[in-house]
Design a protein around this motif. Structure first.
Motif, PDB file in Angstrom:
ATOM      1  N   ASP A 145       7.494 -32.239 -41.181  1.00  0.00           N
ATOM      2  CA  ASP A 145       6.443 -32.916 -41.207  1.00  0.00           C
ATOM      3  C   ASP A 145       6.068 -33.130 -42.555  1.00  0.00           C
ATOM      4  OD1 ASP A 145       3.713 -33.765 -39.504  1.00  0.00           O
ATOM      5  OD2 ASP A 145       3.204 -32.601 -41.493  1.00  0.00           O
ATOM      6  N   MET A 146       5.797 -34.302 -43.097  1.00  0.00           N
ATOM      7  CA  MET A 146       5.465 -34.672 -44.616  1.00  0.00           C
ATOM      8  C   MET A 146       4.204 -33.882 -44.977  1.00  0.00           C
ATOM      9  SD  MET A 146       5.712 -38.543 -46.499  1.00  0.00           S
ATOM     10  CE  MET A 146       5.393 -38.689 -48.137  1.00  0.00           C
ATOM     11  N   ALA A 147       3.333 -34.156 -44.227  1.00  0.00           N
ATOM     12  CA  ALA A 147       1.901 -33.810 -44.633  1.00  0.00           C
ATOM     13  C   ALA A 147       1.917 -32.283 -44.678  1.00  0.00           C
ATOM     14  CB  ALA A 147       0.627 -34.172 -43.523  1.00  0.00           C
ATOM     15  N   ALA A 148       2.694 -31.576 -43.749  1.00  0.00           N
ATOM     16  CA  ALA A 148       2.700 -30.069 -43.489  1.00  0.00           C
ATOM     17  C   ALA A 148       3.262 -29.545 -44.743  1.00  0.00           C
ATOM     18  CB  ALA A 148       3.289 -29.647 -42.478  1.00  0.00           C
ATOM     19  N   ALA A 149       4.567 -30.181 -45.135  1.00  0.00           N
ATOM     20  CA  ALA A 149       5.323 -29.859 -46.470  1.00  0.00           C
ATOM     21  C   ALA A 149       4.348 -30.060 -47.458  1.00  0.00           C
ATOM     22  CB  ALA A 149       6.616 -30.616 -46.472  1.00  0.00           C
ATOM     23  N   LEU A 150       3.559 -30.953 -47.777  1.00  0.00           N
ATOM     24  CA  LEU A 150       2.755 -30.978 -48.811  1.00  0.00           C
ATOM     25  C   LEU A 150       1.647 -30.122 -49.070  1.00  0.00           C
ATOM     26  CD1 LEU A 150       1.943 -34.697 -49.363  1.00  0.00           C
ATOM     27  CD2 LEU A 150       2.980 -33.473 -50.867  1.00  0.00           C
ATOM     28  N   ALA A 151       1.024 -29.575 -47.830  1.00  0.00           N
ATOM     29  CA  ALA A 151      -0.093 -28.570 -48.056  1.00  0.00           C
ATOM     30  C   ALA A 151       0.685 -27.299 -47.800  1.00  0.00           C
ATOM     31  CB  ALA A 151      -0.940 -29.045 -46.920  1.00  0.00           C
ATOM     32  N   ASP A 152       1.679 -27.078 -47.358  1.00  0.00           N
ATOM     33  CA  ASP A 152       2.021 -25.676 -47.043  1.00  0.00           C
ATOM     34  C   ASP A 152       2.172 -24.831 -48.207  1.00  0.00           C
ATOM     35  OD1 ASP A 152       5.576 -24.283 -46.738  1.00  0.00           O
ATOM     36  OD2 ASP A 152       3.560 -23.934 -45.833  1.00  0.00           O
ATOM     37  N   ARG A 153       2.231 -24.980 -49.479  1.00  0.00           N
ATOM     38  CA  ARG A 153       1.974 -24.035 -50.404  1.00  0.00           C
ATOM     39  C   ARG A 153       0.933 -24.071 -51.472  1.00  0.00           C
ATOM     40  NH1 ARG A 153       7.629 -22.688 -53.006  1.00  0.00           N
ATOM     41  NH2 ARG A 153       9.004 -23.284 -51.027  1.00  0.00           N
ATOM     42  N   MET A 154      -0.094 -25.019 -50.824  1.00  0.00           N
ATOM     43  CA  MET A 154      -1.173 -25.338 -51.852  1.00  0.00           C
ATOM     44  C   MET A 154      -2.141 -24.013 -51.568  1.00  0.00           C
ATOM     45  SD  MET A 154      -0.817 -28.290 -53.414  1.00  0.00           S
ATOM     46  CE  MET A 154       0.825 -27.674 -53.488  1.00  0.00           C
ATOM     47  N   SER A 155      -3.083 -23.968 -52.623  1.00  0.00           N
ATOM     48  CA  SER A 155      -3.726 -22.837 -52.572  1.00  0.00           C
ATOM     49  C   SER A 155      -4.645 -22.550 -51.549  1.00  0.00           C
ATOM     50  CB  SER A 155      -4.442 -22.584 -54.035  1.00  0.00           C
ATOM     51  OG  SER A 155      -5.193 -23.677 -54.358  1.00  0.00           O
ATOM     52  N   THR A 156      -5.330 -23.816 -51.313  1.00  0.00           N
ATOM     53  CA  THR A 156      -6.313 -23.858 -50.242  1.00  0.00           C
ATOM     54  C   THR A 156      -5.844 -24.216 -48.760  1.00  0.00           C
ATOM     55  OG1 THR A 156      -7.378 -25.603 -51.251  1.00  0.00           O
ATOM     56  CG2 THR A 156      -8.737 -23.708 -50.898  1.00  0.00           C
ATOM     57  N   GLY A 157      -5.867 -23.269 -47.651  1.00  0.00           N
ATOM     58  CA  GLY A 157      -5.056 -23.701 -46.853  1.00  0.00           C
ATOM     59  C   GLY A 157      -5.887 -25.048 -45.751  1.00  0.00           C
ATOM     60  N   ASN A 158      -7.215 -25.109 -46.190  1.00  0.00           N
ATOM     61  CA  ASN A 158      -8.053 -26.373 -45.537  1.00  0.00           C
ATOM     62  C   ASN A 158      -7.229 -27.669 -45.885  1.00  0.00           C
ATOM     63  OD1 ASN A 158      -9.666 -27.856 -44.094  1.00  0.00           O
ATOM     64  ND2 ASN A 158     -11.493 -27.063 -45.415  1.00  0.00           N
ATOM     65  N   ARG A 159      -6.888 -28.452 -44.808  1.00  0.00           N
ATOM     66  CA  ARG A 159      -6.254 -29.728 -45.217  1.00  0.00           C
ATOM     67  C   ARG A 159      -7.309 -30.916 -45.349  1.00  0.00           C
ATOM     68  NH1 ARG A 159      -0.868 -29.731 -41.566  1.00  0.00           N
ATOM     69  NH2 ARG A 159      -1.252 -31.953 -41.877  1.00  0.00           N
ATOM     70  N   GLU A 160      -8.502 -30.611 -44.603  1.00  0.00           N
ATOM     71  CA  GLU A 160      -9.459 -31.428 -44.475  1.00  0.00           C
ATOM     72  C   GLU A 160      -9.888 -32.014 -45.990  1.00  0.00           C
ATOM     73  OE1 GLU A 160     -11.124 -30.397 -40.133  1.00  0.00           O
ATOM     74  OE2 GLU A 160     -12.528 -30.973 -41.817  1.00  0.00           O
ATOM     75  N   GLY A 161     -10.198 -33.385 -46.016  1.00  0.00           N
ATOM     76  CA  GLY A 161     -10.491 -33.831 -47.366  1.00  0.00           C
ATOM     77  C   GLY A 161      -9.753 -34.007 -48.281  1.00  0.00           C
ATOM     78  N   ARG A 162      -8.185 -33.401 -48.147  1.00  0.00           N
ATOM     79  CA  ARG A 162      -7.378 -33.613 -49.231  1.00  0.00           C
ATOM     80  C   ARG A 162      -6.805 -34.756 -49.592  1.00  0.00           C
ATOM     81  NH1 ARG A 162      -5.504 -28.356 -49.944  1.00  0.00           N
ATOM     82  NH2 ARG A 162      -4.662 -28.720 -51.823  1.00  0.00           N
ATOM     83  N   ARG A 163      -6.822 -35.456 -50.785  1.00  0.00           N
ATOM     84  CA  ARG A 163      -6.212 -36.593 -51.049  1.00  0.00           C
ATOM     85  C   ARG A 163      -5.049 -36.816 -51.564  1.00  0.00           C
ATOM     86  NH1 ARG A 163     -10.578 -40.451 -51.324  1.00  0.00           N
ATOM     87  NH2 ARG A 163      -8.811 -41.686 -50.249  1.00  0.00           N
TER      88      ARG A 163
END
Lengths: 205, 150
Positions: A145-163
């Motif tokens: 999943d593209m969105a999951a792959a983008l958010a996967d290793r980001m420092s904050t786990g909360n995906r809401e509001g990420r542009r």
């Protein structure tokens, strides 16, 4: 946050410069005339990303991603629907037949292509903002999943509001057109830095 | 009672020598600064001979645009470069070690900056010959089976 017309134009030009360099590299590498075009860039919410990039319901689940840190931090992804990824690999690798699986050859081809394209775009962004970037080596993910792959290793786990900075990219190789997408998720106000940079450039210019 | 794990100190050279990958460190002029034991084994070039050697002079193939331009980018922009086996077959030629006398080593190579000043880069070469030979055999078998089915 919405893009103004001048911001959209400046960012489109930035990405076009980056993919233009990448197209030249790919042409030299493959011996084929490769053209890359970027019709438009825009910002979207991470949650909407998968829906926005789908074409005819086909998910973009063949991903090359590259993390970057430094003046700008985040993750950049070049994504294709599976069949498009296989076709692009066949065209650029000059393979006789269309493969039906992502084997070692195709993985290597897509990783190198992704590395060249993403380096072009990230290099362009670094030039525009004056930021020094440190990039990780590109990696290939399939059936992801593209969105999951983008958010996967980001420092904050909360995906809401990420542009997410998103653009479609069209590969034109040997009379064939292959469509992909480039998406970049920034951390720590990277989007704001990027949006201020075109204005600063216009002011200096 | 202390539960701290003792720290093992290994020099950079010792660490590189332990890796089952061909690893060297080059500077912006493509001069070799480190050459690990695996590369000594693969190329026959000793570490003493390799230090100071210009990689492009030693392997003129690397002066081709598709290598040289991207190697220069590592030092100018700090972006890493991948040289896939599919496009390039190998980064540096290594005599056949498996698969028959005409099978040069097939390599997947990454080059990435080693420091923020972009003065040095780490070249990591992976031997993927076995995987490629296996893939070739599988392709032949598939082709044979497809003909049988047809």
């Amino acid at each position: 946050m919405c893009l103004r017309d001048d911001q959209r134009d400046a960012l489109t030009e930035l990405v076009n410069i980056g993919v233009g360099r990448a197209a030249a590299s790919l042409s030299e590498l493959t011996g084929e005339r490769v053209e890359l075009s970027i019709p438009r860039v825009f910002l979207c919410d991470l949650e909407r990303l998968n829906d926005l990039v789908q074409v005819d319901g086909e998910p973009f689940d063949t991903l090359v991603f590259q993390d970057f840190t430094g003046g700008l931090s985040g993750r950049a992804v070049l994504a294709f629907p599976r069949m498009s990824g296989l076709k692009l690999g066949q065209l650029l690798g000059n393979l006789d037949s269309l493969p039906n699986e992502m084997d070692l050859d195709l993985s290597g081809i897509l990783m190198e292509v992704g590395n060249i394209v993403l380096n072009g775009v990230l290099g362009s962004m670094a030039n525009m903002t004056g930021a020094k970037l440190s990039c990780a080596v590109a990696e290939l993910l399939t059936d992801q999943d593209m969105a999951a792959a983008l958010a996967d290793r980001m420092s904050t786990g909360n995906r809401e509001g990420r542009r997410v900075f998103l653009t479609k990219v069209r590969f034109h190789v040997a009379t064939r057109d292959i469509s992909g997408s480039i998406a970049i998720l920034f951390e720590f106000g990277g989007i704001e830095s990027l949006l201020q940079a075109p204005l600063a450039g216009q002011t200096r210019g | 009672m202390s539960t701290e794990t003792p720290c093992v100190t290994v020099s950079q050279k010792e660490l590189l020598d332990l890796l089952p990958l061909g690893v060297c460190i080059i500077d912006g002029e493509m001069k070799v600064c480190q050459w690990n034991a695996t590369l000594v084994n693969w190329t026959g070039i000793t570490q003493e001979s390799a230090i100071g050697m210009n990689l492009v002079d030693r392997y003129p193939r690397l002066s081709a645009w598709c290598f040289r331009d991207r190697l220069n980018q590592v030092f100018s922009t700090g972006t890493p470069a991948i040289f896939s086996a599919a496009f390039h077959k190998y980064f540096i030629p290594v005599p056949p070690r498996q698969g028959g006398p005409n099978t040069d080593m097939i390599q997947q190579t990454t080059v990435r900056p080693l420091d923020e000043a972009l003065e040095h880069a780490l070249v990591v070469i992976q031997d993927v010959t076995a995987q490629y030979l296996q893939m070739e055999e599988l392709r032949k078998e598939r082709f044979r089976l497809e003909k049988v089915v047809a």
